[in-house]
Design a protein around this motif. Sequence first.
Motif, PDB file in Angstrom:
ATOM      1  N   GLU A  64     103.982  55.419 106.060  1.00  0.00           N
ATOM      2  CA  GLU A  64     102.611  55.891 105.850  1.00  0.00           C
ATOM      3  C   GLU A  64     101.824  55.731 107.151  1.00  0.00           C
ATOM      4  O   GLU A  64     101.677  54.625 107.658  1.00  0.00           O
ATOM      5  N   ASN A  65     101.356  56.844 107.698  1.00  0.00           N
ATOM      6  CA  ASN A  65     100.559  56.830 108.926  1.00  0.00           C
ATOM      7  C   ASN A  65     101.249  56.083 110.062  1.00  0.00           C
ATOM      8  O   ASN A  65     100.614  55.315 110.804  1.00  0.00           O
ATOM      9  N   GLY A  66     102.544  56.319 110.192  1.00  0.00           N
ATOM     10  CA  GLY A  66     103.294  55.704 111.275  1.00  0.00           C
ATOM     11  C   GLY A  66     103.778  54.297 111.004  1.00  0.00           C
ATOM     12  O   GLY A  66     104.506  53.715 111.812  1.00  0.00           O
ATOM     13  N   ILE A 114     102.421  44.569 102.626  1.00  0.00           N
ATOM     14  CA  ILE A 114     102.791  44.400 104.025  1.00  0.00           C
ATOM     15  C   ILE A 114     102.782  45.739 104.751  1.00  0.00           C
ATOM     16  O   ILE A 114     103.208  46.763 104.206  1.00  0.00           O
ATOM     17  N   ALA A 115     102.307  45.718 105.986  1.00  0.00           N
ATOM     18  CA  ALA A 115     102.415  46.867 106.887  1.00  0.00           C
ATOM     19  C   ALA A 115     103.233  46.432 108.102  1.00  0.00           C
ATOM     20  O   ALA A 115     102.920  45.410 108.731  1.00  0.00           O
ATOM     21  N   VAL A 116     104.274  47.178 108.406  1.00  0.00           N
ATOM     22  CA  VAL A 116     105.130  46.881 109.550  1.00  0.00           C
ATOM     23  C   VAL A 116     104.873  47.931 110.637  1.00  0.00           C
ATOM     24  O   VAL A 116     104.978  49.134 110.388  1.00  0.00           O
ATOM     25  N   LEU A 117     104.513  47.459 111.824  1.00  0.00           N
ATOM     26  CA  LEU A 117     104.257  48.344 112.953  1.00  0.00           C
ATOM     27  C   LEU A 117     105.522  48.443 113.797  1.00  0.00           C
ATOM     28  O   LEU A 117     105.913  47.462 114.446  1.00  0.00           O
ATOM     29  N   PRO A 118     106.204  49.590 113.814  1.00  0.00           N
ATOM     30  CA  PRO A 118     107.407  49.732 114.631  1.00  0.00           C
ATOM     31  C   PRO A 118     107.060  49.944 116.099  1.00  0.00           C
ATOM     32  O   PRO A 118     105.969  50.447 116.436  1.00  0.00           O
ATOM     33  N   GLY A 119     107.974  49.557 116.980  1.00  0.00           N
ATOM     34  CA  GLY A 119     107.742  49.731 118.411  1.00  0.00           C
ATOM     35  C   GLY A 119     107.549  51.177 118.812  1.00  0.00           C
ATOM     36  O   GLY A 119     106.906  51.473 119.827  1.00  0.00           O
ATOM     37  N   THR A 120     108.091  52.096 118.011  1.00  0.00           N
ATOM     38  CA  THR A 120     107.980  53.518 118.331  1.00  0.00           C
ATOM     39  C   THR A 120     106.550  54.046 118.187  1.00  0.00           C
ATOM     40  O   THR A 120     106.297  55.203 118.529  1.00  0.00           O
ATOM     41  N   LEU A 133      99.184  43.469 118.784  1.00  0.00           N
ATOM     42  CA  LEU A 133      98.023  42.727 118.300  1.00  0.00           C
ATOM     43  C   LEU A 133      96.747  43.554 118.417  1.00  0.00           C
ATOM     44  O   LEU A 133      95.872  43.485 117.546  1.00  0.00           O
ATOM     45  N   THR A 134      96.626  44.338 119.475  1.00  0.00           N
ATOM     46  CA  THR A 134      95.465  45.216 119.614  1.00  0.00           C
ATOM     47  C   THR A 134      95.464  46.278 118.525  1.00  0.00           C
ATOM     48  O   THR A 134      94.419  46.581 117.918  1.00  0.00           O
ATOM     49  N   GLU A 135      96.638  46.829 118.223  1.00  0.00           N
ATOM     50  CA  GLU A 135      96.753  47.855 117.181  1.00  0.00           C
ATOM     51  C   GLU A 135      96.408  47.276 115.808  1.00  0.00           C
ATOM     52  O   GLU A 135      95.785  47.940 114.970  1.00  0.00           O
ATOM     53  N   VAL A 136      96.811  46.037 115.584  1.00  0.00           N
ATOM     54  CA  VAL A 136      96.518  45.359 114.315  1.00  0.00           C
ATOM     55  C   VAL A 136      95.004  45.272 114.096  1.00  0.00           C
ATOM     56  O   VAL A 136      94.495  45.558 113.007  1.00  0.00           O
ATOM     57  N   LYS A 137      94.289  44.883 115.131  1.00  0.00           N
ATOM     58  CA  LYS A 137      92.829  44.771 115.017  1.00  0.00           C
ATOM     59  C   LYS A 137      92.197  46.138 114.786  1.00  0.00           C
ATOM     60  O   LYS A 137      91.269  46.281 113.989  1.00  0.00           O
ATOM     61  N   ASN A 138      92.721  47.157 115.468  1.00  0.00           N
ATOM     62  CA  ASN A 138      92.171  48.505 115.302  1.00  0.00           C
ATOM     63  C   ASN A 138      92.367  49.020 113.878  1.00  0.00           C
ATOM     64  O   ASN A 138      91.553  49.805 113.377  1.00  0.00           O
ATOM     65  N   ARG A 139      93.444  48.592 113.227  1.00  0.00           N
ATOM     66  CA  ARG A 139      93.759  49.056 111.881  1.00  0.00           C
ATOM     67  C   ARG A 139      93.222  48.124 110.796  1.00  0.00           C
ATOM     68  O   ARG A 139      93.390  48.390 109.604  1.00  0.00           O
ATOM     69  N   GLY A 140      92.608  47.018 111.194  1.00  0.00           N
ATOM     70  CA  GLY A 140      92.034  46.111 110.217  1.00  0.00           C
ATOM     71  C   GLY A 140      93.047  45.333 109.411  1.00  0.00           C
ATOM     72  O   GLY A 140      92.761  44.927 108.271  1.00  0.00           O
ATOM     73  N   LEU A 141      94.227  45.080 109.985  1.00  0.00           N
ATOM     74  CA  LEU A 141      95.253  44.308 109.288  1.00  0.00           C
ATOM     75  C   LEU A 141      95.009  42.814 109.479  1.00  0.00           C
ATOM     76  O   LEU A 141      94.233  42.399 110.341  1.00  0.00           O
ATOM     77  N   LEU A 142      95.703  42.005 108.687  1.00  0.00           N
ATOM     78  CA  LEU A 142      95.457  40.569 108.650  1.00  0.00           C
ATOM     79  C   LEU A 142      96.667  39.787 109.135  1.00  0.00           C
ATOM     80  O   LEU A 142      97.803  40.255 109.062  1.00  0.00           O
TER      81      LEU A 142
END
Length: 232
Positions: A64-66, A114-120, A133-142
């Motif tokens: 979902e959304n990358g 859970i949301a998993v951010l892949p390196g891709t 970590l920057t992407e996590v903050k931009n997406r509002g994850l915890l």
Amino acid sequence: MGKLAQGDTVMNEFAIADVLPGKLNALVKNIMLQTGETDPNKAVKLINSGKWVAAEWDRSWHRENGLIRFSVGPTDGATSDQLVSRLEARNVLSFADQGFYSGCESSKGIVTEIAVLPGTLFPHKKPRTNNFLTEVKNRGLLKPSRKIAFLIAEKFTHNEIKAMGLGYIIVMPGSIECLPDFGRHPETFSVARVPESGSLALTDLTNTLVADSLGWDREDCAFAFTVSERQL
């Protein structure tokens, strides 16, 4: 083309006459992935002999959304010794001490999204921890708790992590603040595939030295974070 019912006759016995070689190659690779057989001929034989049966896969994760999304839990209030035994029963290799499992104990009925951010997600060949970590903050994850590492290792198999396109998933309960370029990992754990044994390994990376500028393998790595948590 409709589906064949049991007992129907295939009119053209050479069923792959119109199937492109690339499609056949992808099919055999999928059979190898799902059966765990590294020899393509043996993998196909497993299907033809009826030892393995093709069925619709009720997948426990989705994209979902990358991101890769799934839930873990509900927790059942197990003790640390019980948690250790459960991973042993699944042949998960553990490189974490008893303190890790004590920290995974929780009350009953907790479900975590859970949301998993892949390196891709990133254009860099070697994305850095701080990119995640920057992407996590931009997406509002915890920030995840340490039990998320355990629950991922318990929920998924080697082949399921491979089907996600990943080699390992990093869980970082210690901090979601950006790290210095060189130092030691905050509280950090990994759940990684072990291709030689077809199993998973849960490893405590806390306090290991890290040069963040070296980055992670874009094609293999991913970081897991919490979307939400609820009590049933």
